[in-house]
Enzyme design. Structure first.
Site, PDB file in Angstrom:
ATOM      1  N   SER A 161      58.430   9.459  -2.626  1.00  0.00           N
ATOM      2  CA  SER A 161      58.686   9.256  -4.054  1.00  0.00           C
ATOM      3  C   SER A 161      59.677  10.327  -4.522  1.00  0.00           C
ATOM      4  O   SER A 161      60.757  10.434  -3.942  1.00  0.00           O
ATOM      5  CB  SER A 161      57.365   9.278  -4.826  1.00  0.00           C
ATOM      6  OG  SER A 161      57.521   8.768  -6.122  1.00  0.00           O
ATOM      7  N   TRP A 162      59.339  11.116  -5.553  1.00  0.00           N
ATOM      8  CA  TRP A 162      60.236  12.216  -5.920  1.00  0.00           C
ATOM      9  C   TRP A 162      60.442  13.157  -4.732  1.00  0.00           C
ATOM     10  O   TRP A 162      61.520  13.741  -4.572  1.00  0.00           O
ATOM     11  CB  TRP A 162      59.677  12.993  -7.109  1.00  0.00           C
ATOM     12  CG  TRP A 162      60.298  14.354  -7.263  1.00  0.00           C
ATOM     13  CD1 TRP A 162      59.739  15.553  -6.937  1.00  0.00           C
ATOM     14  CD2 TRP A 162      61.626  14.665  -7.734  1.00  0.00           C
ATOM     15  NE1 TRP A 162      60.620  16.595  -7.185  1.00  0.00           N
ATOM     16  CE2 TRP A 162      61.782  16.065  -7.667  1.00  0.00           C
ATOM     17  CE3 TRP A 162      62.688  13.881  -8.199  1.00  0.00           C
ATOM     18  CZ2 TRP A 162      62.962  16.704  -8.062  1.00  0.00           C
ATOM     19  CZ3 TRP A 162      63.863  14.518  -8.582  1.00  0.00           C
ATOM     20  CH2 TRP A 162      63.987  15.915  -8.525  1.00  0.00           C
ATOM     21  N   GLY A 219      56.279  13.582  -7.938  1.00  0.00           N
ATOM     22  CA  GLY A 219      56.318  13.881  -9.377  1.00  0.00           C
ATOM     23  C   GLY A 219      57.693  13.531  -9.925  1.00  0.00           C
ATOM     24  O   GLY A 219      58.017  12.349 -10.069  1.00  0.00           O
ATOM     25  N   HIS A 250      52.707   1.858  -3.293  1.00  0.00           N
ATOM     26  CA  HIS A 250      53.515   3.070  -3.363  1.00  0.00           C
ATOM     27  C   HIS A 250      52.888   4.272  -2.677  1.00  0.00           C
ATOM     28  O   HIS A 250      53.594   5.095  -2.106  1.00  0.00           O
ATOM     29  CB  HIS A 250      53.766   3.409  -4.842  1.00  0.00           C
ATOM     30  CG  HIS A 250      54.571   4.645  -5.068  1.00  0.00           C
ATOM     31  ND1 HIS A 250      55.901   4.744  -4.696  1.00  0.00           N
ATOM     32  CD2 HIS A 250      54.242   5.836  -5.632  1.00  0.00           C
ATOM     33  CE1 HIS A 250      56.363   5.944  -5.034  1.00  0.00           C
ATOM     34  NE2 HIS A 250      55.376   6.630  -5.590  1.00  0.00           N
ATOM     35  N   ASP A 267      55.551  -2.003  -3.400  1.00  0.00           N
ATOM     36  CA  ASP A 267      55.717  -0.782  -4.195  1.00  0.00           C
ATOM     37  C   ASP A 267      56.395  -1.138  -5.515  1.00  0.00           C
ATOM     38  O   ASP A 267      57.551  -1.574  -5.527  1.00  0.00           O
ATOM     39  CB  ASP A 267      56.570   0.211  -3.407  1.00  0.00           C
ATOM     40  CG  ASP A 267      56.631   1.595  -4.045  1.00  0.00           C
ATOM     41  OD1 ASP A 267      56.413   1.700  -5.262  1.00  0.00           O
ATOM     42  OD2 ASP A 267      56.925   2.558  -3.317  1.00  0.00           O
TER      43      ASP A 267
END
Length: 335
Positions: free
Chosen positions: A119-120, A52, A316, A288
């Site tokens: 990711s986050w 996120g 991704h 990605d």
């Protein structure tokens, strides 16, 4: 490199398991966090940090670990998933999330754990490890995102501009071309202020009618879901129609990104040497477009002891078969 050879996601991960225990942990007068543990109570502890920010946990996240060898800890970060209050921005920042992870570790009486995030989740994993290196047994990272200005402008400006030039990332309608909400994000990031009557960031963060906010949240979410996989996946795109998920995901992401995730520019690379004694495993999709491989390479260069695996046929998402397969290989190795 990886070639999946016709395998499916279910072929490369562990079977679905239910949580062994769940709970709600009050961390401030405002925020209460949902947490759960799965697998073997006496197994190797691992904490899973979701993406996120604002994405929340998913039952599939348990499937990257052998349930007979791992004690799998998951939590919904502030304002998302089952944590309360929903989509709340007050007292919601990176430093607070790092503190929450430590609070949960102590609550569960875990001395040290593996930290797993993409990711986050990779951002938060790295920042947590920088602040608490003595509590991290190893970092297992996917889709490296260091939340630098260049990375944010890439996703909210460059990829958008490519999309308008008819290189489609999965959008089934021309909304992004006609209304330019993502381009407005890039303008906001350049100016570091909430300007423009129609700016999607202002709509998501500020008070306005629920229908307007829901529409903005859906479109923000749809953009990210449409770019997450190398081959567009309708199950991902359908997430944008879950207005409860979209509200938290879009609003919290926007809040963090317009505030440059509440840390100085380039924080992770500036502090990278703190991590020199922690084993680090990086799995990165070659294609990605959300978190391009350049960031993974820069992190690997700053920490040459890290092991970087590039998945040749992936984008991704950790749900892509090649990425999932390599992540499970790492967790099996560490177990």
């Amino acid at each position: 490199m990886s070639r999946t050879g016709g395998k499916t996601f279910a072929d490369v991960v562990y079977p679905c398991i239910p949580p062994r225990e769940t709970g709600m942990l009050k961390v401030t007068d405002i925020h209460t966090l949902y947490w759960e543990v799965s697998g073997l109570a006496t197994g190797e502890p691992v904490v899973v940090l979701h993406g996120g920010p604002g994405g929340g946990t998913d039952p599939d996240y348990r499937r990257y670990f052998n349930p007979e060898k791992y004690n799998i800890v998951m939590l919904d970060q502030r304002g998302c998933g089952k944590s309360t209050p929903h989509a709340e921005l007050q007292d919601n920042n990176t430093q607070a999330l790092v503190g929450d992870i430590e609070t949960l570790r102590k609550h569960l009486e875990i001395e040290k754990w593996f930290v797993f995030g993409g990711s986050w989740g990779s951002t938060l994993s790295l920042i947590y490890a920088i602040h608490h290196p003595d509590r991290v047994k190893a970092l297992i990272l996917r889709g490296i995102f260091m939340c630098r200005r260049s990375e944010l402008l890439w996703f909210y400006q460059v990829t958008f501009c490519i999309n308008t030039d008819n290189v489609n990332f999965g959008q089934s309608h021309p909304l992004w071309v006609t209304t330019n909400p993502v381009l407005e994000v890039s303008i906001l990031l350049r100016n570091s202020s909430l300007t423009g009557k129609s700016c999607i960031c202002k709509i998501l963060i500020c008070f306005c009618s629920s229908s307007v906010r829901e529409s903005a949240a859906r479109e923000w979410c749809l953009w990210e879901m449409s770019t997450s996989k190398l081959i567009p996946d309708t199950k991902y795109l359908d997430k944008a129609d879950n207005l409860e998920f979209a509200a938290a995901f879009s609003r919290i992401e926007c809040h963090y990104f317009v505030n440059h995730i509440f840390v100085e520019e380039g924080f992770i690379l500036k502090k990278a040497q703190i991590l020199k004694d922690i084993p680090i495993f990086i799995v990165q999709g070659r294609y990605d477009v959300v978190c391009p491989m350049k960031s993974a390479w820069e992190l690997h260069t700053a920490l040459p002891h890290s092991k970087l695996t590039v998945v040749a046929d992936a984008g991704h998402s950790m749900g892509e078969v090649g990425i999932a397969e390599k992540l499970v290989e790492v967790t099996d190795q560490l177990a």
